[in-house]
Motif scaffolding. Structure first.
Motif, PDB file in Angstrom:
ATOM      1  N   GLY A  29       0.825  -1.220   0.000  1.00 17.02           N
ATOM      2  CA  GLY A  29       0.000   0.000   0.000  1.00 17.02           C
ATOM      3  C   GLY A  29       0.846   1.251   0.000  1.00 17.02           C
ATOM      4  O   GLY A  29       0.535   2.228  -0.672  1.00 17.02           O
ATOM      5  N   GLY A  30       1.930   1.233   0.766  1.00 13.52           N
ATOM      6  CA  GLY A  30       2.698   2.457   0.953  1.00 13.52           C
ATOM      7  C   GLY A  30       3.864   2.619   0.001  1.00 13.52           C
ATOM      8  O   GLY A  30       4.340   3.729  -0.210  1.00 13.52           O
ATOM      9  N   THR A  32       2.742   1.861  -4.633  1.00 11.13           N
ATOM     10  CA  THR A  32       1.862   2.912  -5.160  1.00 11.13           C
ATOM     11  C   THR A  32       2.645   4.201  -5.412  1.00 11.13           C
ATOM     12  O   THR A  32       2.518   4.815  -6.473  1.00 11.13           O
ATOM     13  N   ILE A  81     -10.234  -1.415  -8.129  1.00  8.86           N
ATOM     14  CA  ILE A  81     -10.499  -1.902  -6.764  1.00  8.86           C
ATOM     15  C   ILE A  81     -11.802  -2.705  -6.783  1.00  8.86           C
ATOM     16  O   ILE A  81     -12.587  -2.606  -7.737  1.00  8.86           O
ATOM     17  N   ARG A 115     -15.260  -4.223  -4.500  1.00  9.66           N
ATOM     18  CA  ARG A 115     -16.114  -4.091  -3.323  1.00  9.66           C
ATOM     19  C   ARG A 115     -17.189  -5.168  -3.362  1.00  9.66           C
ATOM     20  O   ARG A 115     -17.705  -5.475  -4.441  1.00  9.66           O
ATOM     21  N   PRO A 152      -8.123   8.459  -7.101  1.00  8.49           N
ATOM     22  CA  PRO A 152      -6.926   7.604  -7.130  1.00  8.49           C
ATOM     23  C   PRO A 152      -6.663   6.943  -5.782  1.00  8.49           C
ATOM     24  O   PRO A 152      -5.936   5.953  -5.707  1.00  8.49           O
ATOM     25  N   PHE A 153      -7.231   7.516  -4.717  1.00  5.11           N
ATOM     26  CA  PHE A 153      -7.027   6.955  -3.380  1.00  5.11           C
ATOM     27  C   PHE A 153      -8.286   6.259  -2.885  1.00  5.11           C
ATOM     28  O   PHE A 153      -8.469   6.085  -1.686  1.00  5.11           O
ATOM     29  N   SER A 154      -9.172   5.872  -3.830  1.00  8.22           N
ATOM     30  CA  SER A 154     -10.468   5.308  -3.495  1.00  8.22           C
ATOM     31  C   SER A 154     -11.297   6.371  -2.752  1.00  8.22           C
ATOM     32  O   SER A 154     -10.910   7.550  -2.713  1.00  8.22           O
ATOM     33  N   ARG A 164     -13.246   2.960   3.384  1.00  3.50           N
ATOM     34  CA  ARG A 164     -11.999   2.208   3.252  1.00  3.50           C
ATOM     35  C   ARG A 164     -11.056   2.894   2.268  1.00  3.50           C
ATOM     36  O   ARG A 164     -10.326   2.233   1.538  1.00  3.50           O
ATOM     37  N   CYS A 167      -7.790   5.382   1.152  1.00  5.89           N
ATOM     38  CA  CYS A 167      -6.376   5.244   1.491  1.00  5.89           C
ATOM     39  C   CYS A 167      -6.026   6.034   2.752  1.00  5.89           C
ATOM     40  O   CYS A 167      -6.230   7.245   2.801  1.00  5.89           O
ATOM     41  N   ILE A 168      -5.464   5.332   3.740  1.00 10.40           N
ATOM     42  CA  ILE A 168      -5.095   6.051   4.970  1.00 10.40           C
ATOM     43  C   ILE A 168      -3.789   6.828   4.788  1.00 10.40           C
ATOM     44  O   ILE A 168      -3.444   7.648   5.611  1.00 10.40           O
ATOM     45  N   GLY A 169      -3.059   6.510   3.697  1.00  9.43           N
ATOM     46  CA  GLY A 169      -1.726   7.111   3.553  1.00  9.43           C
ATOM     47  C   GLY A 169      -1.664   8.181   2.486  1.00  9.43           C
ATOM     48  O   GLY A 169      -0.578   8.571   2.062  1.00  9.43           O
TER      49      GLY A 169
HETATM   50  C1  HEM Z   1       0.343   7.452  -4.641  1.00 10.16           C
HETATM   51  C2  HEM Z   1       0.208   6.864  -3.471  1.00 10.16           C
HETATM   52  C3  HEM Z   1      -0.958   5.990  -3.088  1.00 10.16           C
HETATM   53  C4  HEM Z   1      -2.054   5.611  -3.814  1.00 10.16           C
HETATM   54  C5  HEM Z   1      -2.396   5.961  -5.266  1.00 10.16           C
HETATM   55  C6  HEM Z   1      -2.874   4.787  -2.944  1.00 10.16           C
HETATM   56  C7  HEM Z   1      -4.092   4.241  -3.302  1.00 10.16           C
HETATM   57  C8  HEM Z   1      -4.889   3.494  -2.473  1.00 10.16           C
HETATM   58  C9  HEM Z   1      -6.185   2.938  -2.844  1.00 10.16           C
HETATM   59  C10 HEM Z   1      -6.872   3.096  -4.202  1.00 10.16           C
HETATM   60  C11 HEM Z   1      -6.662   2.259  -1.771  1.00 10.16           C
HETATM   61  C12 HEM Z   1      -7.984   1.491  -1.677  1.00 10.16           C
HETATM   62  C13 HEM Z   1      -7.743   0.027  -2.043  1.00 10.16           C
HETATM   63  C14 HEM Z   1      -9.028  -0.761  -2.051  1.00 10.16           C
HETATM   64  O1  HEM Z   1     -10.042  -0.291  -1.602  1.00 10.16           O
HETATM   65  O2  HEM Z   1      -8.998  -1.922  -2.512  1.00 10.16           O
HETATM   66  C15 HEM Z   1      -5.664   2.374  -0.713  1.00 10.16           C
HETATM   67  C16 HEM Z   1      -5.784   1.805   0.537  1.00 10.16           C
HETATM   68  C17 HEM Z   1      -4.800   1.827   1.482  1.00 10.16           C
HETATM   69  N1  HEM Z   1      -3.617   2.550   1.446  1.00 10.16           N
HETATM   70 FE1  HEM Z   1      -2.988   3.704  -0.103  1.00 10.16          FE
HETATM   71  N2  HEM Z   1      -2.246   4.675  -1.734  1.00 10.16           N
HETATM   72  C18 HEM Z   1      -1.087   5.400  -1.780  1.00 10.16           C
HETATM   73  C19 HEM Z   1      -0.165   5.564  -0.751  1.00 10.16           C
HETATM   74  C20 HEM Z   1      -0.262   4.967   0.475  1.00 10.16           C
HETATM   75  C21 HEM Z   1       0.702   5.124   1.549  1.00 10.16           C
HETATM   76  C22 HEM Z   1       1.941   6.017   1.468  1.00 10.16           C
HETATM   77  C23 HEM Z   1       0.274   4.337   2.580  1.00 10.16           C
HETATM   78  C24 HEM Z   1       0.864   4.104   3.935  1.00 10.16           C
HETATM   79  C25 HEM Z   1       1.838   4.814   4.450  1.00 10.16           C
HETATM   80  C26 HEM Z   1      -0.951   3.689   2.160  1.00 10.16           C
HETATM   81  C27 HEM Z   1      -1.671   2.797   2.920  1.00 10.16           C
HETATM   82  C28 HEM Z   1      -2.903   2.281   2.575  1.00 10.16           C
HETATM   83  C29 HEM Z   1      -3.654   1.345   3.414  1.00 10.16           C
HETATM   84  C30 HEM Z   1      -3.242   0.780   4.765  1.00 10.16           C
HETATM   85  C31 HEM Z   1      -4.855   1.083   2.737  1.00 10.16           C
HETATM   86  C32 HEM Z   1      -6.010   0.179   3.195  1.00 10.16           C
HETATM   87  C33 HEM Z   1      -7.039   1.020   3.938  1.00 10.16           C
HETATM   88  C34 HEM Z   1      -8.265   0.204   4.331  1.00 10.16           C
HETATM   89  O3  HEM Z   1      -8.563  -0.786   3.676  1.00 10.16           O
HETATM   90  O4  HEM Z   1      -8.943   0.601   5.282  1.00 10.16           O
HETATM   91  N3  HEM Z   1      -1.247   4.099   0.890  1.00 10.16           N
HETATM   92  N4  HEM Z   1      -4.607   3.129  -1.168  1.00 10.16           N
END
Ligand code: HEM
Length: 195
Positions: free
Chosen positions: A3-4, A7, A72, A74, A133-135, A139, A141-143
């Motif tokens: 995730g972190g 991406t 993604i 659901r 892009p981060f959903s 749920r 993206c926390i990051g």
């Molecule tokens: C360009 C950077 C990033 C993009 C495009 C991105 C995108 C996403 C997306 C689309 C999801 C939803 C996935 C789903 O629903 O199946 C997600 C979830 C998540 N992301 Fe990111 N992310 C990025 C950076 C980060 C970073 C830097 C972290 C942690 C430091 C992170 C941690 C997470 C976590 C833990 C989830 C799951 C959250 C949950 O299910 O409650 N992401 N991310």
């Protein structure tokens, strides 16, 4: 880790590719960095990163054109009416975010790289879920804020030292492929020259 890390690296790679292809945009980012840092080579502070507003738009547009997580899924917890269809409870829905970001009704001329699509007034005129892009929702993206900061640190660090230029040798253009995150199957080829 996925995730972190993957991406953000995907986004950095595609941003470098777009900056190489669009030297005027690259110049504008450098102009902004010059305003922030002048002649100093000090590391970027949190405050500096907040001031990288044009670079932020470049990254947002990169994530529109090359959505790191393009699909993604659901599970539907209750029947959903979608125009004339009913999506039954229990089914798994695949949300193609990358495709959403190329809908010409939401993003006119979607193949054109234009960071100004993310000027505040333009963003306000779009549906809030036109760009995901981060959903979105519970749920999401926390990051995302941290990820944006990471990408700003890396790209600004590169651009303060180097010009991003096309490669000298004939290198293949990118071919998109999916390997958990969006990647170029042929790599991303750029040349760096000292500023
Ligand atoms: C360009 C950077 C990033 C993009 C495009 C991105 C995108 C996403 C997306 C689309 C999801 C939803 C996935 C789903 O629903 O199946 C997600 C979830 C998540 N992301 Fe990111 N992310 C990025 C950076 C980060 C970073 C830097 C972290 C942690 C430091 C992170 C941690 C997470 C976590 C833990 C989830 C799951 C959250 C949950 O299910 O409650 N992401 N991310």
């Amino acid at each position: 880790m996925f995730g972190g890390h993957d991406t953000t690296t995907s986004a950095v790679g595609f941003a470098l590719h777009l900056l190489m292809k669009h030297p005027k945009v690259q110049d504008k980012v450098v102009e902004e960095l010059n305003q922030i840092f002048g002649d100093s080579n000090r590391p970027a502070t949190f405050h500096d990163l907040k001031n990288m507003k044009y670079l932020k738009r470049v990254i947002q547009e990169t994530l529109r054109m090359y959505t790191s997580i393009p699909i993604i899924f659901r599970q539907i917890t209750e029947d959903v009416q979608l125009s004339s269809y009913i999506l039954p409870k229990g089914s798994t829905v695949c949300l193609f975010l990358h495709k959403l970001h190329y809908d010409p009704k939401l993003f006119p001329e979607p193949d054109v790289f234009n960071p100004d699509r993310f000027l505040p007034d333009v963003v306000k005129s779009r549906h809030p879920y036109a760009y995901c892009p981060f959903s979105a929702g519970s749920r999401n993206c926390i990051g995302q804020r941290f990820g944006m900061l990471e990408i700003k640190v890396i790209i600004s660090g590169i651009l303060r030292k180097f010009k991003i230029l096309p490669p000298l040798a004939d290198c293949p253009d990118i071919i998109l492929g999916l390997d958990a995150v969006l990647r170029s199957l042929t790599g991303i080829h750029v040349r760096l020259e000292n500023r």
